[in-house]
Design a protein around this motif. Structure first.
Motif, mmCIF file in Angstrom:
data_model
loop_
_atom_site.group_PDB
_atom_site.id
_atom_site.type_symbol
_atom_site.label_atom_id
_atom_site.label_comp_id
_atom_site.label_asym_id
_atom_site.label_seq_id
_atom_site.Cartn_x
_atom_site.Cartn_y
_atom_site.Cartn_z
ATOM 1 N N ASN A 123 1.904 1.505 11.164
ATOM 2 C CA ASN A 123 1.062 2.366 10.334
ATOM 3 C C ASN A 123 1.655 3.775 10.312
ATOM 4 O O ASN A 123 2.641 4.069 10.989
ATOM 5 C CB ASN A 123 -0.389 2.365 10.820
ATOM 6 C CG ASN A 123 -0.502 2.726 12.279
ATOM 7 O OD1 ASN A 123 0.172 3.633 12.768
ATOM 8 N ND2 ASN A 123 -1.351 2.010 13.007
ATOM 9 N N PHE A 124 1.003 4.659 9.546
ATOM 10 C CA PHE A 124 1.513 6.014 9.386
ATOM 11 C C PHE A 124 1.500 6.783 10.705
ATOM 12 O O PHE A 124 2.420 7.564 10.979
ATOM 13 C CB PHE A 124 0.696 6.757 8.327
ATOM 14 C CG PHE A 124 1.194 8.156 8.087
ATOM 15 C CD1 PHE A 124 2.332 8.379 7.335
ATOM 16 C CD2 PHE A 124 0.528 9.244 8.621
ATOM 17 C CE1 PHE A 124 2.806 9.668 7.121
ATOM 18 C CE2 PHE A 124 0.990 10.538 8.412
ATOM 19 C CZ PHE A 124 2.132 10.752 7.660
ATOM 20 N N TYR A 128 -0.594 14.357 8.093
ATOM 21 C CA TYR A 128 -1.324 13.437 7.234
ATOM 22 C C TYR A 128 -0.526 13.273 5.954
ATOM 23 O O TYR A 128 0.393 14.045 5.675
ATOM 24 C CB TYR A 128 -2.730 13.974 6.926
ATOM 25 C CG TYR A 128 -2.723 15.256 6.151
ATOM 26 C CD1 TYR A 128 -2.772 15.243 4.752
ATOM 27 C CD2 TYR A 128 -2.647 16.486 6.797
ATOM 28 C CE1 TYR A 128 -2.737 16.426 4.032
ATOM 29 C CE2 TYR A 128 -2.625 17.662 6.087
ATOM 30 C CZ TYR A 128 -2.661 17.622 4.704
ATOM 31 O OH TYR A 128 -2.623 18.786 3.999
ATOM 32 N N TRP A 129 -0.882 12.276 5.173
ATOM 33 C CA TRP A 129 -0.297 12.125 3.839
ATOM 34 C C TRP A 129 -1.428 12.051 2.828
ATOM 35 O O TRP A 129 -2.538 11.658 3.159
ATOM 36 C CB TRP A 129 0.613 10.893 3.745
ATOM 37 C CG TRP A 129 -0.113 9.573 3.770
ATOM 38 C CD1 TRP A 129 -0.396 8.815 4.866
ATOM 39 C CD2 TRP A 129 -0.647 8.872 2.646
ATOM 40 N NE1 TRP A 129 -1.086 7.691 4.501
ATOM 41 C CE2 TRP A 129 -1.254 7.692 3.128
ATOM 42 C CE3 TRP A 129 -0.700 9.112 1.277
ATOM 43 C CZ2 TRP A 129 -1.871 6.769 2.298
ATOM 44 C CZ3 TRP A 129 -1.315 8.191 0.449
ATOM 45 C CH2 TRP A 129 -1.892 7.033 0.970
ATOM 46 N N GLU A 132 0.787 3.623 2.084
ATOM 47 C CA GLU A 132 1.185 3.836 3.477
ATOM 48 C C GLU A 132 2.414 2.995 3.829
ATOM 49 O O GLU A 132 3.359 3.484 4.437
ATOM 50 C CB GLU A 132 0.020 3.495 4.410
ATOM 51 C CG GLU A 132 0.333 3.756 5.870
ATOM 52 C CD GLU A 132 -0.832 3.435 6.776
ATOM 53 O OE1 GLU A 132 -0.972 4.119 7.804
ATOM 54 O OE2 GLU A 132 -1.604 2.506 6.470
ATOM 55 N N ARG A 133 2.423 1.729 3.425
ATOM 56 C CA ARG A 133 3.576 0.861 3.687
ATOM 57 C C ARG A 133 4.811 1.370 2.950
ATOM 58 O O ARG A 133 5.924 1.293 3.451
ATOM 59 C CB ARG A 133 3.292 -0.580 3.269
ATOM 60 C CG ARG A 133 2.236 -1.304 4.047
ATOM 61 C CD ARG A 133 2.491 -1.526 5.523
ATOM 62 N NE ARG A 133 3.843 -1.806 5.909
ATOM 63 C CZ ARG A 133 4.348 -1.525 7.118
ATOM 64 N NH1 ARG A 133 3.606 -0.947 8.029
ATOM 65 N NH2 ARG A 133 5.584 -1.808 7.413
ATOM 66 N N SER A 143 0.850 -1.190 0.000
ATOM 67 C CA SER A 143 0.000 0.000 0.000
ATOM 68 C C SER A 143 0.891 1.247 0.000
ATOM 69 O O SER A 143 2.059 1.178 0.383
ATOM 70 C CB SER A 143 -0.890 0.003 1.240
ATOM 71 O OG SER A 143 -0.105 0.221 2.395
#
Length: 99
Positions: free
Chosen positions: A71-72, A85-86, A58-59, A56
């Motif tokens: 996780n983020f 945030y991204w 995020e990964r 993903s």
């Protein structure tokens, strides 16, 4: 003889097609991370590569920072980021706000 050669060519094309269907391609995405660090707002643009193993975004961000975070949010804590945030960089409204 032509039929045999034609058969070999078709056979190799089918094998190649079968092989390439199983390959997953890597993709490159431009990601924006925005937040604050020690009270100062920051804005980062990252070019990340999303791997073929169904990774993903995020990964991929977590891997970009060389972290083992789950996780983020945990990555943000590790980095000392607050209120962050991204998102993808191709959202025009967000880019206008950031600039």
């Amino acid at each position: 003889m032509r039929v045999q050669n034609g058969y070999k060519i078709v056979h190799y094309i089918l094998l190649f097609d079968h092989y390439t269907k199983g390959l997953k391609k890597m993709s490159q995405e431009k990601i924006i991370i925005e937040g604050s660090l020690e009270g100062v707002r920051f804005y980062k643009e990252l070019d990340i590569v999303i791997g073929p193993e169904a990774e993903s975004p995020e990964r991929a961000i977590i891997r970009f920072y060389g972290s083992d975070a789950e996780n983020f949010e945990k990555l943000a804590r590790e980095q000392g980021w607050r209120n962050c945030y991204w998102t993808y960089a191709d959202i025009p409204a967000l880019l206008q706000q950031a600039n």
